[in-house]
Design a protein around this motif. Sequence first.
Motif, PDB file in Angstrom:
ATOM      1  N   ALA A  49       0.610  -1.471   0.054  1.00 51.48           N
ATOM      2  CA  ALA A  49      -0.094   0.234   0.315  1.00 51.48           C
ATOM      3  C   ALA A  49       0.405   1.420  -0.054  1.00 51.48           C
ATOM      4  O   ALA A  49       0.639   2.129  -0.649  1.00 51.48           O
ATOM      5  N   LEU A  50       2.103   0.963   0.528  1.00 48.84           N
ATOM      6  CA  LEU A  50       3.171   2.577   0.842  1.00 48.84           C
ATOM      7  C   LEU A  50       3.285   2.217  -0.720  1.00 48.84           C
ATOM      8  O   LEU A  50       3.662   4.231  -1.121  1.00 48.84           O
ATOM      9  N   ALA A  51       3.999   1.590  -1.087  1.00 45.25           N
ATOM     10  CA  ALA A  51       4.609   1.429  -2.364  1.00 45.25           C
ATOM     11  C   ALA A  51       3.756   1.829  -3.434  1.00 45.25           C
ATOM     12  O   ALA A  51       4.382   2.948  -4.245  1.00 45.25           O
ATOM     13  N   ALA A  52       2.452   2.175  -3.752  1.00 48.34           N
ATOM     14  CA  ALA A  52       1.092   2.311  -4.665  1.00 48.34           C
ATOM     15  C   ALA A  52       0.885   3.805  -4.742  1.00 48.34           C
ATOM     16  O   ALA A  52       0.988   4.527  -5.189  1.00 48.34           O
ATOM     17  N   VAL A  53       0.851   3.984  -3.310  1.00 45.30           N
ATOM     18  CA  VAL A  53       1.659   5.138  -2.513  1.00 45.30           C
ATOM     19  C   VAL A  53       2.564   6.497  -3.398  1.00 45.30           C
ATOM     20  O   VAL A  53       2.163   7.536  -3.666  1.00 45.30           O
ATOM     21  N   CYS A  54       3.357   5.793  -2.939  1.00 41.94           N
ATOM     22  CA  CYS A  54       4.614   6.468  -3.447  1.00 41.94           C
ATOM     23  C   CYS A  54       4.420   6.696  -4.566  1.00 41.94           C
ATOM     24  O   CYS A  54       5.152   7.925  -5.562  1.00 41.94           O
ATOM     25  N   ALA A  55       4.359   5.620  -5.707  1.00 43.91           N
ATOM     26  CA  ALA A  55       4.291   5.428  -7.104  1.00 43.91           C
ATOM     27  C   ALA A  55       3.365   6.404  -7.536  1.00 43.91           C
ATOM     28  O   ALA A  55       4.032   6.877  -8.978  1.00 43.91           O
ATOM     29  N   GLU A  56       1.988   6.676  -7.028  1.00 41.42           N
ATOM     30  CA  GLU A  56       0.968   7.735  -6.712  1.00 41.42           C
ATOM     31  C   GLU A  56       1.338   8.835  -7.335  1.00 41.42           C
ATOM     32  O   GLU A  56       0.959  10.029  -7.651  1.00 41.42           O
ATOM     33  N   ARG A  57       1.793   9.046  -5.861  1.00 38.87           N
ATOM     34  CA  ARG A  57       3.170  10.606  -5.797  1.00 38.87           C
ATOM     35  C   ARG A  57       4.257  11.608  -6.108  1.00 38.87           C
ATOM     36  O   ARG A  57       4.639  12.209  -5.784  1.00 38.87           O
ATOM     37  N   ARG A  58       4.717   9.774  -6.787  1.00 37.63           N
ATOM     38  CA  ARG A  58       6.471  10.472  -7.061  1.00 37.63           C
ATOM     39  C   ARG A  58       7.213  10.480  -6.130  1.00 37.63           C
ATOM     40  O   ARG A  58       8.699  11.645  -5.961  1.00 37.63           O
ATOM     41  N   VAL A  59       6.660   8.974  -4.985  1.00 34.03           N
ATOM     42  CA  VAL A  59       8.007   9.976  -3.480  1.00 34.03           C
ATOM     43  C   VAL A  59       8.143   8.968  -4.455  1.00 34.03           C
ATOM     44  O   VAL A  59       8.403   7.959  -4.307  1.00 34.03           O
ATOM     45  N   ALA A  60       9.845   8.968  -3.649  1.00 28.17           N
ATOM     46  CA  ALA A  60      11.053   7.837  -3.460  1.00 28.17           C
ATOM     47  C   ALA A  60      10.644   6.915  -2.130  1.00 28.17           C
ATOM     48  O   ALA A  60      10.552   7.607  -1.232  1.00 28.17           O
ATOM     49  N   LEU A  61      10.544   6.160  -2.810  1.00 28.52           N
ATOM     50  CA  LEU A  61      10.792   4.670  -1.987  1.00 28.52           C
ATOM     51  C   LEU A  61      12.302   4.062  -1.642  1.00 28.52           C
ATOM     52  O   LEU A  61      12.681   3.999  -3.004  1.00 28.52           O
ATOM     53  N   GLN A  62      12.942   4.182  -0.291  1.00 30.28           N
ATOM     54  CA  GLN A  62      14.495   3.690  -0.090  1.00 30.28           C
ATOM     55  C   GLN A  62      13.841   2.735   1.136  1.00 30.28           C
ATOM     56  O   GLN A  62      13.415   2.434   1.592  1.00 30.28           O
TER      57      GLN A  62
END
Length: 111
Positions: A49-62
């Motif tokens: 769910a976090l990865a989906a939000v990051c992808a949608e908002r173009r937030v880097a997921l490290q």
Amino acid sequence: MRFIGVTGHGLSVPEMHRRSLERFPFDSVLAPYNFVQMRDPRYAQTFEALAAVCAERRVALQTIKSLALRRWEGRPKSAATWYEPLSDQADIDLAVHWVLGPPGGVPADHR
């Protein structure tokens, strides 16, 4: 300051980061991601769910803790980490390959 991110540790981190992204425009998040933790259905669900939000908002997921094997739980420590890290090079290579592999790691039918 141009970019700002948030980091966290533990099983609740993906959900906490997802809620943080609802309140603040972070540019990146840092969360644990490894094969062992992703076998836990609750952790996997919140991480995905976090990865989906990051992808949608173009937030880097490290990601961190890619080499975590398990908690020490009384065994003699060979590293200064809260978890026992992988030590066999073949296992380390496999863990890194898994983390850097396709989104979501290995397909669900291979977990």
